[in-house]
Design a protein around this motif. Structure first.
Motif, PDB file in Angstrom:
ATOM      1  N   LEU A 152     -24.523 -29.594 -13.314  1.00 43.66           N
ATOM      2  CA  LEU A 152     -23.177 -29.864 -12.824  1.00 43.66           C
ATOM      3  C   LEU A 152     -23.248 -30.242 -11.353  1.00 43.66           C
ATOM      4  CD1 LEU A 152     -21.138 -26.945 -14.447  1.00 43.66           C
ATOM      5  CD2 LEU A 152     -21.850 -29.125 -15.445  1.00 43.66           C
ATOM      6  N   LEU A 153     -22.336 -31.110 -10.935  1.00 40.78           N
ATOM      7  CA  LEU A 153     -22.310 -31.642  -9.576  1.00 40.78           C
ATOM      8  C   LEU A 153     -20.904 -31.522  -9.019  1.00 40.78           C
ATOM      9  CD1 LEU A 153     -23.886 -33.362  -7.382  1.00 40.78           C
ATOM     10  CD2 LEU A 153     -23.021 -35.383  -8.589  1.00 40.78           C
ATOM     11  N   VAL A 154     -20.778 -31.172  -7.731  1.00 39.05           N
ATOM     12  CA  VAL A 154     -19.462 -31.072  -7.102  1.00 39.05           C
ATOM     13  C   VAL A 154     -19.536 -31.659  -5.708  1.00 39.05           C
ATOM     14  CG1 VAL A 154     -19.929 -28.705  -6.298  1.00 39.05           C
ATOM     15  CG2 VAL A 154     -17.565 -29.516  -6.453  1.00 39.05           C
ATOM     16  N   SER A 155     -18.535 -32.459  -5.336  1.00 41.19           N
ATOM     17  CA  SER A 155     -18.431 -32.971  -3.970  1.00 41.19           C
ATOM     18  C   SER A 155     -17.611 -32.000  -3.128  1.00 41.19           C
ATOM     19  CB  SER A 155     -17.801 -34.363  -3.961  1.00 41.19           C
ATOM     20  OG  SER A 155     -16.564 -34.377  -4.651  1.00 41.19           O
ATOM     21  N   ALA A 156     -17.671 -32.161  -1.796  1.00 39.73           N
ATOM     22  CA  ALA A 156     -17.063 -31.199  -0.865  1.00 39.73           C
ATOM     23  C   ALA A 156     -17.533 -29.794  -1.230  1.00 39.73           C
ATOM     24  CB  ALA A 156     -15.540 -31.297  -0.885  1.00 39.73           C
ATOM     25  N   ALA A 157     -18.848 -29.655  -1.355  1.00 36.89           N
ATOM     26  CA  ALA A 157     -19.453 -28.477  -1.978  1.00 36.89           C
ATOM     27  C   ALA A 157     -19.234 -27.184  -1.218  1.00 36.89           C
ATOM     28  CB  ALA A 157     -20.948 -28.708  -2.179  1.00 36.89           C
ATOM     29  N   THR A 158     -19.076 -27.244   0.105  1.00 38.15           N
ATOM     30  CA  THR A 158     -18.951 -26.007   0.873  1.00 38.15           C
ATOM     31  C   THR A 158     -17.504 -25.659   1.203  1.00 38.15           C
ATOM     32  OG1 THR A 158     -19.272 -27.177   2.967  1.00 38.15           O
ATOM     33  CG2 THR A 158     -21.236 -26.305   1.887  1.00 38.15           C
ATOM     34  N   ARG A 172     -22.377 -19.293 -15.447  1.00 39.53           N
ATOM     35  CA  ARG A 172     -22.451 -19.849 -16.800  1.00 39.53           C
ATOM     36  C   ARG A 172     -23.810 -20.463 -17.094  1.00 39.53           C
ATOM     37  NH1 ARG A 172     -17.599 -19.128 -15.114  1.00 39.53           N
ATOM     38  NH2 ARG A 172     -15.866 -18.835 -16.575  1.00 39.53           N
ATOM     39  N   GLY A 173     -24.781 -20.196 -16.224  1.00 41.56           N
ATOM     40  CA  GLY A 173     -26.153 -20.617 -16.489  1.00 41.56           C
ATOM     41  C   GLY A 173     -26.424 -22.078 -16.276  1.00 41.56           C
ATOM     42  N   CYS A 174     -25.682 -22.723 -15.394  1.00 45.96           N
ATOM     43  CA  CYS A 174     -25.845 -24.159 -15.175  1.00 45.96           C
ATOM     44  C   CYS A 174     -26.638 -24.440 -13.902  1.00 45.96           C
ATOM     45  CB  CYS A 174     -24.479 -24.839 -15.059  1.00 45.96           C
ATOM     46  SG  CYS A 174     -23.502 -24.753 -16.571  1.00 45.96           S
ATOM     47  N   ARG A 175     -27.424 -25.508 -13.920  1.00 44.14           N
ATOM     48  CA  ARG A 175     -28.013 -26.020 -12.689  1.00 44.14           C
ATOM     49  C   ARG A 175     -26.880 -26.662 -11.901  1.00 44.14           C
ATOM     50  NH1 ARG A 175     -32.317 -27.794  -9.792  1.00 44.14           N
ATOM     51  NH2 ARG A 175     -32.118 -29.856  -8.806  1.00 44.14           N
ATOM     52  N   THR A 176     -26.721 -26.249 -10.656  1.00 41.59           N
ATOM     53  CA  THR A 176     -25.539 -26.618  -9.883  1.00 41.59           C
ATOM     54  C   THR A 176     -25.952 -27.304  -8.593  1.00 41.59           C
ATOM     55  OG1 THR A 176     -24.438 -24.665 -10.811  1.00 41.59           O
ATOM     56  CG2 THR A 176     -23.366 -25.770  -8.953  1.00 41.59           C
ATOM     57  N   VAL A 177     -25.487 -28.532  -8.415  1.00 41.63           N
ATOM     58  CA  VAL A 177     -25.857 -29.353  -7.260  1.00 41.63           C
ATOM     59  C   VAL A 177     -24.596 -29.727  -6.492  1.00 41.63           C
ATOM     60  CG1 VAL A 177     -26.962 -31.502  -6.507  1.00 41.63           C
ATOM     61  CG2 VAL A 177     -27.879 -30.237  -8.475  1.00 41.63           C
ATOM     62  N   GLY A 178     -24.679 -29.682  -5.181  1.00 43.57           N
ATOM     63  CA  GLY A 178     -23.537 -30.020  -4.350  1.00 43.57           C
ATOM     64  C   GLY A 178     -23.758 -31.289  -3.540  1.00 43.57           C
ATOM     65  N   ILE A 179     -22.654 -31.845  -3.060  1.00 40.80           N
ATOM     66  CA  ILE A 179     -22.667 -32.941  -2.095  1.00 40.80           C
ATOM     67  C   ILE A 179     -21.836 -32.468  -0.912  1.00 40.80           C
ATOM     68  CG2 ILE A 179     -22.080 -35.351  -1.628  1.00 40.80           C
ATOM     69  CD1 ILE A 179     -22.183 -35.845  -4.662  1.00 40.80           C
ATOM     70  N   ALA A 180     -22.424 -32.495   0.283  1.00 42.47           N
ATOM     71  CA  ALA A 180     -21.733 -32.011   1.476  1.00 42.47           C
ATOM     72  C   ALA A 180     -22.155 -32.861   2.671  1.00 42.47           C
ATOM     73  CB  ALA A 180     -22.033 -30.539   1.716  1.00 42.47           C
ATOM     74  N   GLY A 181     -21.477 -32.657   3.804  1.00 41.57           N
ATOM     75  CA  GLY A 181     -21.728 -33.463   4.985  1.00 41.57           C
ATOM     76  C   GLY A 181     -22.437 -32.712   6.088  1.00 41.57           C
ATOM     77  N   GLY A 182     -23.719 -33.009   6.319  1.00 46.66           N
ATOM     78  CA  GLY A 182     -24.466 -32.416   7.411  1.00 46.66           C
ATOM     79  C   GLY A 182     -25.483 -31.394   6.949  1.00 46.66           C
ATOM     80  N   PRO A 183     -26.587 -31.238   7.702  1.00 45.29           N
ATOM     81  CA  PRO A 183     -27.655 -30.310   7.302  1.00 45.29           C
ATOM     82  C   PRO A 183     -27.221 -28.852   7.287  1.00 45.29           C
ATOM     83  CG  PRO A 183     -28.027 -31.176   9.527  1.00 45.29           C
ATOM     84  CD  PRO A 183     -26.913 -31.977   8.938  1.00 45.29           C
ATOM     85  N   GLU A 184     -26.313 -28.457   8.183  1.00 43.10           N
ATOM     86  CA  GLU A 184     -25.878 -27.066   8.223  1.00 43.10           C
ATOM     87  C   GLU A 184     -25.112 -26.698   6.964  1.00 43.10           C
ATOM     88  OE1 GLU A 184     -23.391 -23.903  11.043  1.00 43.10           O
ATOM     89  OE2 GLU A 184     -23.339 -26.037  11.495  1.00 43.10           O
ATOM     90  N   LYS A 185     -24.220 -27.585   6.541  1.00 48.02           N
ATOM     91  CA  LYS A 185     -23.452 -27.310   5.329  1.00 48.02           C
ATOM     92  C   LYS A 185     -24.356 -27.296   4.097  1.00 48.02           C
ATOM     93  CE  LYS A 185     -18.877 -28.878   6.833  1.00 48.02           C
ATOM     94  NZ  LYS A 185     -17.738 -29.789   6.590  1.00 48.02           N
ATOM     95  N   CYS A 186     -25.330 -28.219   4.049  1.00 47.20           N
ATOM     96  CA  CYS A 186     -26.210 -28.260   2.884  1.00 47.20           C
ATOM     97  C   CYS A 186     -27.100 -27.020   2.825  1.00 47.20           C
ATOM     98  CB  CYS A 186     -27.048 -29.533   2.913  1.00 47.20           C
ATOM     99  SG  CYS A 186     -26.110 -31.019   2.446  1.00 47.20           S
ATOM    100  N   ALA A 187     -27.570 -26.553   3.977  1.00 49.01           N
ATOM    101  CA  ALA A 187     -28.382 -25.332   3.999  1.00 49.01           C
ATOM    102  C   ALA A 187     -27.560 -24.134   3.556  1.00 49.01           C
ATOM    103  CB  ALA A 187     -28.943 -25.106   5.405  1.00 49.01           C
ATOM    104  N   TYR A 188     -26.309 -24.059   4.003  1.00 48.95           N
ATOM    105  CA  TYR A 188     -25.412 -22.978   3.600  1.00 48.95           C
ATOM    106  C   TYR A 188     -25.169 -23.022   2.090  1.00 48.95           C
ATOM    107  CZ  TYR A 188     -20.915 -20.580   2.966  1.00 48.95           C
ATOM    108  OH  TYR A 188     -19.890 -19.781   2.510  1.00 48.95           O
TER     109      TYR A 188
END
Length: 338
Positions: A152-158, A172-188
Protein backbone atom coordinates in the motif's frame (compact mmCIF):
# COMPACT_ATOMS: atom_id res chain seq x y z
CA UNK A 1 -18.90 36.61 30.21
CA UNK A 2 -15.39 36.69 28.67
CA UNK A 3 -14.28 38.54 25.54
CA UNK A 4 -14.05 36.24 22.53
CA UNK A 5 -11.44 36.76 19.81
CA UNK A 6 -12.49 35.38 16.42
CA UNK A 7 -11.09 35.08 12.89
CA UNK A 8 -13.57 35.70 10.09
CA UNK A 9 -13.35 35.05 6.37
CA UNK A 10 -13.27 38.68 5.20
CA UNK A 11 -12.99 38.13 1.43
CA UNK A 12 -12.53 35.26 -0.96
CA UNK A 13 -9.13 34.45 -2.45
CA UNK A 14 -8.35 34.87 -6.11
CA UNK A 15 -5.88 32.11 -6.85
CA UNK A 16 -3.57 31.54 -3.91
CA UNK A 17 -4.99 32.32 -0.47
CA UNK A 18 -3.33 35.00 1.68
CA UNK A 19 -3.54 36.40 5.20
CA UNK A 20 -5.50 39.36 3.79
CA UNK A 21 -8.47 37.02 3.28
CA UNK A 22 -8.94 36.86 7.06
CA UNK A 23 -9.94 39.37 9.74
CA UNK A 24 -9.36 39.23 13.49
CA UNK A 25 -12.19 40.66 15.63
CA UNK A 26 -13.35 40.52 19.24
CA UNK A 27 -16.82 40.32 20.75
CA UNK A 28 -18.34 39.98 24.18
CA UNK A 29 -20.03 36.62 24.62
CA UNK A 30 -23.78 36.65 25.39
CA UNK A 31 -25.28 35.02 28.46
CA UNK A 32 -26.12 31.35 28.08
CA UNK A 33 -29.67 30.28 27.28
CA UNK A 34 -31.39 27.01 28.12
CA UNK A 35 -29.52 23.91 26.82
CA UNK A 36 -26.46 25.94 25.81
CA UNK A 37 -22.87 25.13 26.78
CA UNK A 38 -19.90 27.52 26.95
CA UNK A 39 -16.63 25.92 25.77
CA UNK A 40 -13.14 27.39 26.07
CA UNK A 41 -11.04 26.04 23.20
CA UNK A 42 -7.59 24.65 23.99
CA UNK A 43 -6.69 23.70 20.40
CA UNK A 44 -7.95 24.54 16.92
CA UNK A 45 -7.45 22.14 14.02
CA UNK A 46 -6.20 23.44 10.67
CA UNK A 47 -7.01 21.16 7.74
CA UNK A 48 -6.60 21.32 3.94
CA UNK A 49 -10.36 21.06 3.28
CA UNK A 50 -10.77 24.57 4.68
CA UNK A 51 -9.14 26.01 1.56
CA UNK A 52 -11.91 24.63 -0.65
CA UNK A 53 -14.59 26.16 1.56
CA UNK A 54 -13.04 29.61 1.08
CA UNK A 55 -14.19 29.53 -2.55
CA UNK A 56 -17.75 30.23 -3.62
CA UNK A 57 -17.86 27.36 -6.10
CA UNK A 58 -19.20 23.85 -6.49
CA UNK A 59 -17.73 21.60 -3.82
CA UNK A 60 -18.66 18.78 -1.48
CA UNK A 61 -19.03 21.32 1.36
CA UNK A 62 -21.08 24.52 1.67
CA UNK A 63 -18.81 27.56 1.09
CA UNK A 64 -17.62 29.42 4.17
CA UNK A 65 -19.85 32.48 4.60
CA UNK A 66 -18.16 35.86 4.37
CA UNK A 67 -18.04 37.85 7.58
CA UNK A 68 -18.54 34.72 9.67
CA UNK A 69 -16.16 32.76 11.91
CA UNK A 70 -14.03 30.31 9.92
CA UNK A 71 -15.22 26.78 10.58
CA UNK A 72 -12.95 24.17 12.10
CA UNK A 73 -12.58 21.43 14.66
CA UNK A 74 -11.75 22.31 18.26
CA UNK A 75 -11.07 20.62 21.57
CA UNK A 76 -11.44 22.27 24.94
CA UNK A 77 -13.17 22.40 28.27
CA UNK A 78 -16.70 23.22 29.34
CA UNK A 79 -16.69 26.42 31.41
CA UNK A 80 -20.42 26.77 32.01
CA UNK A 81 -23.51 24.79 31.10
CA UNK A 82 -27.27 25.15 30.98
CA UNK A 83 -27.60 21.51 29.92
CA UNK A 84 -27.68 18.39 32.06
CA UNK A 85 -25.63 16.59 29.37
CA UNK A 86 -22.45 18.59 30.04
CA UNK A 87 -20.81 19.95 33.16
CA UNK A 88 -17.99 22.41 33.88
CA UNK A 89 -14.64 20.68 33.52
CA UNK A 90 -15.79 18.20 30.85
CA UNK A 91 -13.22 17.79 28.04
CA UNK A 92 -14.99 18.02 24.71
CA UNK A 93 -14.44 17.98 20.95
CA UNK A 94 -16.61 19.88 18.49
CA UNK A 95 -16.63 22.27 15.54
CA UNK A 96 -16.08 25.48 17.47
CA UNK A 97 -14.29 27.27 14.65
CA UNK A 98 -11.47 29.81 14.57
CA UNK A 99 -12.24 31.46 17.89
CA UNK A 100 -11.29 31.20 21.56
CA UNK A 101 -14.75 30.28 22.87
CA UNK A 102 -17.94 28.82 21.46
CA UNK A 103 -21.51 28.54 22.67
CA UNK A 104 -22.98 25.19 21.65
CA UNK A 105 -26.58 24.00 21.57
CA UNK A 106 -26.40 20.71 23.50
CA UNK A 107 -29.62 19.47 21.88
CA UNK A 108 -27.93 19.41 18.47
CA UNK A 109 -26.89 15.78 17.90
CA UNK A 110 -23.15 15.39 17.43
CA UNK A 111 -22.33 19.06 18.00
CA UNK A 112 -20.27 18.31 21.10
CA UNK A 113 -18.72 15.07 22.32
CA UNK A 114 -17.04 14.25 25.63
CA UNK A 115 -13.59 12.69 25.38
CA UNK A 116 -11.40 10.74 27.80
CA UNK A 117 -7.86 12.09 28.14
CA UNK A 118 -6.60 9.35 30.48
CA UNK A 119 -4.59 7.60 27.75
CA UNK A 120 -5.04 9.90 24.75
CA UNK A 121 -3.90 13.54 24.83
CA UNK A 122 -6.67 16.06 24.23
CA UNK A 123 -5.04 17.43 21.07
CA UNK A 124 -4.98 13.98 19.46
CA UNK A 125 -8.78 14.08 19.22
CA UNK A 126 -8.27 16.61 16.40
CA UNK A 127 -5.82 14.34 14.58
CA UNK A 128 -5.07 10.67 15.01
CA UNK A 129 -8.21 9.98 17.08
CA UNK A 130 -10.35 12.49 15.24
CA UNK A 131 -11.49 13.39 11.76
CA UNK A 132 -8.09 12.84 10.04
CA UNK A 133 -7.65 9.43 11.64
CA UNK A 134 -11.18 8.34 10.72
CA UNK A 135 -10.54 9.63 7.19
CA UNK A 136 -7.49 7.35 6.95
CA UNK A 137 -9.49 4.43 8.38
CA UNK A 138 -12.38 4.77 5.93
CA UNK A 139 -10.20 5.05 2.83
CA UNK A 140 -8.12 2.07 3.87
CA UNK A 141 -10.78 -0.27 5.24
CA UNK A 142 -13.81 0.55 3.11
CA UNK A 143 -12.24 1.47 -0.25
CA UNK A 144 -8.80 -0.14 -0.53
CA UNK A 145 -9.90 -3.17 1.54
CA UNK A 146 -6.37 -4.57 1.87
CA UNK A 147 -5.17 -8.13 2.27
CA UNK A 148 -2.14 -9.12 4.32
CA UNK A 149 1.05 -9.07 2.24
CA UNK A 150 -0.14 -6.45 -0.21
CA UNK A 151 1.78 -3.23 -0.88
CA UNK A 152 0.00 0.00 0.00
CA UNK A 153 1.14 3.54 -0.80
CA UNK A 154 0.08 6.90 0.66
CA UNK A 155 1.02 10.46 -0.27
CA UNK A 156 1.47 13.21 2.35
CA UNK A 157 2.72 10.31 4.45
CA UNK A 158 3.72 12.20 7.60
CA UNK A 159 0.57 14.30 7.86
CA UNK A 160 -2.30 13.55 10.22
CA UNK A 161 -4.02 11.26 7.71
CA UNK A 162 -0.89 9.59 6.38
CA UNK A 163 0.55 8.75 9.80
CA UNK A 164 -2.72 7.13 10.89
CA UNK A 165 -2.86 5.25 7.59
CA UNK A 166 0.57 3.74 8.31
CA UNK A 167 -0.44 2.34 11.70
CA UNK A 168 -3.71 0.98 10.36
CA UNK A 169 -2.05 -0.56 7.32
CA UNK A 170 0.73 -2.21 9.29
CA UNK A 171 -1.85 -3.62 11.71
CA UNK A 172 -3.32 -5.46 8.71
CA UNK A 173 -0.01 -7.00 7.67
CA UNK A 174 0.64 -4.84 4.63
CA UNK A 175 3.91 -3.52 3.24
CA UNK A 176 3.40 0.22 3.63
CA UNK A 177 5.25 2.87 1.62
CA UNK A 178 4.93 6.62 1.95
CA UNK A 179 5.59 9.67 -0.20
CA UNK A 180 6.70 12.78 1.69
CA UNK A 181 8.69 15.98 1.18
CA UNK A 182 12.24 16.17 2.52
CA UNK A 183 14.74 13.80 4.19
CA UNK A 184 13.58 14.63 7.73
CA UNK A 185 9.98 13.69 7.01
CA UNK A 186 11.01 10.50 5.20
CA UNK A 187 13.28 9.44 8.08
CA UNK A 188 10.44 10.10 10.54
CA UNK A 189 8.07 8.03 8.39
CA UNK A 190 10.35 5.00 8.53
CA UNK A 191 11.85 5.33 12.01
CA UNK A 192 8.82 6.54 13.98
CA UNK A 193 5.68 5.79 11.99
CA UNK A 194 6.68 2.30 10.86
CA UNK A 195 6.66 2.77 7.10
CA UNK A 196 8.68 0.13 5.26
CA UNK A 197 10.01 2.81 2.91
CA UNK A 198 9.42 6.46 2.08
CA UNK A 199 10.06 8.30 -1.19
CA UNK A 200 11.12 11.96 -1.06
CA UNK A 201 9.23 13.59 -3.91
CA UNK A 202 11.28 16.77 -3.61
CA UNK A 203 14.25 14.96 -5.12
CA UNK A 204 12.47 14.62 -8.45
CA UNK A 205 11.56 17.21 -11.05
CA UNK A 206 9.00 15.25 -13.06
CA UNK A 207 6.54 12.39 -12.80
CA UNK A 208 8.71 9.93 -14.74
CA UNK A 209 11.69 10.16 -12.37
CA UNK A 210 9.43 10.07 -9.29
CA UNK A 211 7.65 7.04 -10.74
CA UNK A 212 10.98 5.24 -11.14
CA UNK A 213 11.77 5.90 -7.47
CA UNK A 214 8.35 4.58 -6.40
CA UNK A 215 8.94 1.39 -8.41
CA UNK A 216 12.22 0.83 -6.57
CA UNK A 217 10.43 1.22 -3.23
CA UNK A 218 7.57 -1.03 -4.38
CA UNK A 219 9.23 -3.84 -6.36
CA UNK A 220 6.02 -5.90 -6.37
CA UNK A 221 3.92 -2.96 -7.55
CA UNK A 222 1.20 -1.12 -5.63
CA UNK A 223 -2.09 -2.80 -4.70
CA UNK A 224 -3.72 0.18 -2.99
CA UNK A 225 -3.00 3.90 -3.13
CA UNK A 226 -4.31 6.56 -0.76
CA UNK A 227 -4.31 9.88 -2.63
CA UNK A 228 -3.95 13.20 -0.82
CA UNK A 229 -2.03 15.35 -3.29
CA UNK A 230 -2.82 14.88 -6.99
CA UNK A 231 -0.84 16.48 -9.82
CA UNK A 232 2.71 15.14 -10.41
CA UNK A 233 2.47 12.68 -7.52
CA UNK A 234 -0.67 11.01 -8.86
CA UNK A 235 0.81 10.88 -12.37
CA UNK A 236 3.93 9.22 -10.96
CA UNK A 237 1.95 6.61 -9.02
CA UNK A 238 -0.39 5.55 -11.84
CA UNK A 239 2.19 3.43 -13.79
CA UNK A 240 3.17 1.67 -10.54
CA UNK A 241 -0.31 0.32 -9.79
CA UNK A 242 -0.99 -3.37 -10.20
CA UNK A 243 -3.97 -4.72 -12.12
CA UNK A 244 -7.20 -4.28 -10.11
CA UNK A 245 -5.55 -1.89 -7.66
CA UNK A 246 -7.71 0.55 -5.69
CA UNK A 247 -7.29 4.28 -5.17
CA UNK A 248 -8.95 6.00 -2.20
CA UNK A 249 -9.24 9.59 -3.40
CA UNK A 250 -9.13 11.76 -0.29
CA UNK A 251 -7.56 15.07 -1.30
CA UNK A 252 -6.05 17.05 -4.17
CA UNK A 253 -3.96 19.66 -2.36
CA UNK A 254 -2.17 20.54 -5.60
CA UNK A 255 -5.44 21.94 -6.96
CA UNK A 256 -6.81 23.73 -3.91
CA UNK A 257 -5.79 27.17 -5.22
CA UNK A 258 -7.86 26.65 -8.36
CA UNK A 259 -5.08 25.31 -10.57
CA UNK A 260 -6.03 22.41 -12.87
CA UNK A 261 -4.79 18.98 -11.79
CA UNK A 262 -4.32 17.15 -15.10
CA UNK A 263 -3.88 13.40 -15.35
CA UNK A 264 -1.19 12.62 -17.91
CA UNK A 265 -2.19 9.05 -18.76
CA UNK A 266 -5.85 8.34 -17.88
CA UNK A 267 -5.85 5.24 -20.11
CA UNK A 268 -4.08 3.46 -17.25
CA UNK A 269 -7.40 3.44 -15.40
CA UNK A 270 -8.70 1.06 -18.05
CA UNK A 271 -5.50 -0.85 -18.77
CA UNK A 272 -5.01 -1.65 -15.07
CA UNK A 273 -8.78 -1.98 -14.36
CA UNK A 274 -8.48 0.37 -11.42
CA UNK A 275 -11.10 1.14 -8.82
CA UNK A 276 -10.99 4.85 -7.98
CA UNK A 277 -13.37 6.21 -5.37
CA UNK A 278 -13.56 9.64 -3.82
CA UNK A 279 -15.17 10.04 -0.41
CA UNK A 280 -16.09 12.55 2.28
CA UNK A 281 -15.75 11.06 5.75
CA UNK A 282 -18.56 13.17 7.24
CA UNK A 283 -20.97 11.27 4.99
CA UNK A 284 -20.12 8.01 6.76
CA UNK A 285 -20.84 8.74 10.41
CA UNK A 286 -21.89 5.14 11.00
CA UNK A 287 -18.28 3.93 10.90
CA UNK A 288 -16.88 6.57 13.28
CA UNK A 289 -17.30 4.58 16.54
CA UNK A 290 -15.48 1.53 15.12
CA UNK A 291 -12.73 3.66 13.60
CA UNK A 292 -12.22 5.80 16.70
CA UNK A 293 -12.03 2.73 18.91
CA UNK A 294 -9.20 1.21 16.84
CA UNK A 295 -7.37 4.53 16.50
CA UNK A 296 -7.62 5.24 20.22
CA UNK A 297 -6.18 1.82 21.00
CA UNK A 298 -3.28 2.35 18.59
CA UNK A 299 -2.40 5.68 20.22
CA UNK A 300 -2.87 4.42 23.79
CA UNK A 301 -0.56 1.44 23.16
CA UNK A 302 2.10 3.52 21.38
CA UNK A 303 1.62 1.84 18.00
CA UNK A 304 0.62 5.21 16.57
CA UNK A 305 2.78 8.12 17.69
CA UNK A 306 1.21 11.28 16.27
CA UNK A 307 3.44 14.28 15.65
CA UNK A 308 2.05 17.80 15.88
CA UNK A 309 3.05 21.24 14.65
CA UNK A 310 1.59 23.80 17.04
CA UNK A 311 1.18 27.52 16.32
CA UNK A 312 0.67 29.72 19.36
CA UNK A 313 -2.35 32.00 19.68
CA UNK A 314 -5.40 32.59 17.51
CA UNK A 315 -3.71 35.38 15.54
CA UNK A 316 -1.19 32.85 14.19
CA UNK A 317 -3.88 30.71 12.54
CA UNK A 318 -3.93 32.32 9.05
CA UNK A 319 -0.15 32.09 8.59
CA UNK A 320 -0.09 28.54 9.95
CA UNK A 321 -2.94 27.56 7.62
CA UNK A 322 -1.16 28.93 4.55
CA UNK A 323 1.97 27.04 5.63
CA UNK A 324 -0.05 23.84 5.89
CA UNK A 325 -1.15 24.20 2.26
CA UNK A 326 2.52 24.41 1.25
CA UNK A 327 3.60 21.43 3.36
CA UNK A 328 5.50 23.45 5.95
CA UNK A 329 3.90 21.58 8.85
CA UNK A 330 5.29 18.34 10.26
CA UNK A 331 2.41 16.09 11.30
CA UNK A 332 -0.94 17.46 12.43
CA UNK A 333 -1.22 21.27 12.28
CA UNK A 334 -2.82 22.80 15.37
CA UNK A 335 -3.22 26.22 16.97
CA UNK A 336 -2.93 26.36 20.76
CA UNK A 337 -5.53 28.74 22.16
CA UNK A 338 -5.76 27.91 25.85
Amino acid sequence: MPINHQILLDNRPTGEASTSNFKLVKNELPELKANQVLVRHDFLSLDPYMRGRMNDSKSYAVPQALGQVMGGGTVGQVLDSRSDKFHPGDKVVGMGGWQEYSIVDATQVGALRKVDTTHVALSHYLGAVGMPGVTAWYGLVKIIDPKAGQTLLVSAATGAVGSAFAALSKARGCRTVGIAGGPEKCAYAVNELGFDACVDYKLYQDAASLSAAIKLACPDGVDGYYENVGSMVLNAVMPCLNAFASIALCGMIAGYDGKPVPMSNPSLMLLSRLKIQGFIVSEHMDIWPEALAELGQLVATGKLKPRETVAMGLASAPEAFLGLLKGKNFGKQLVKLG
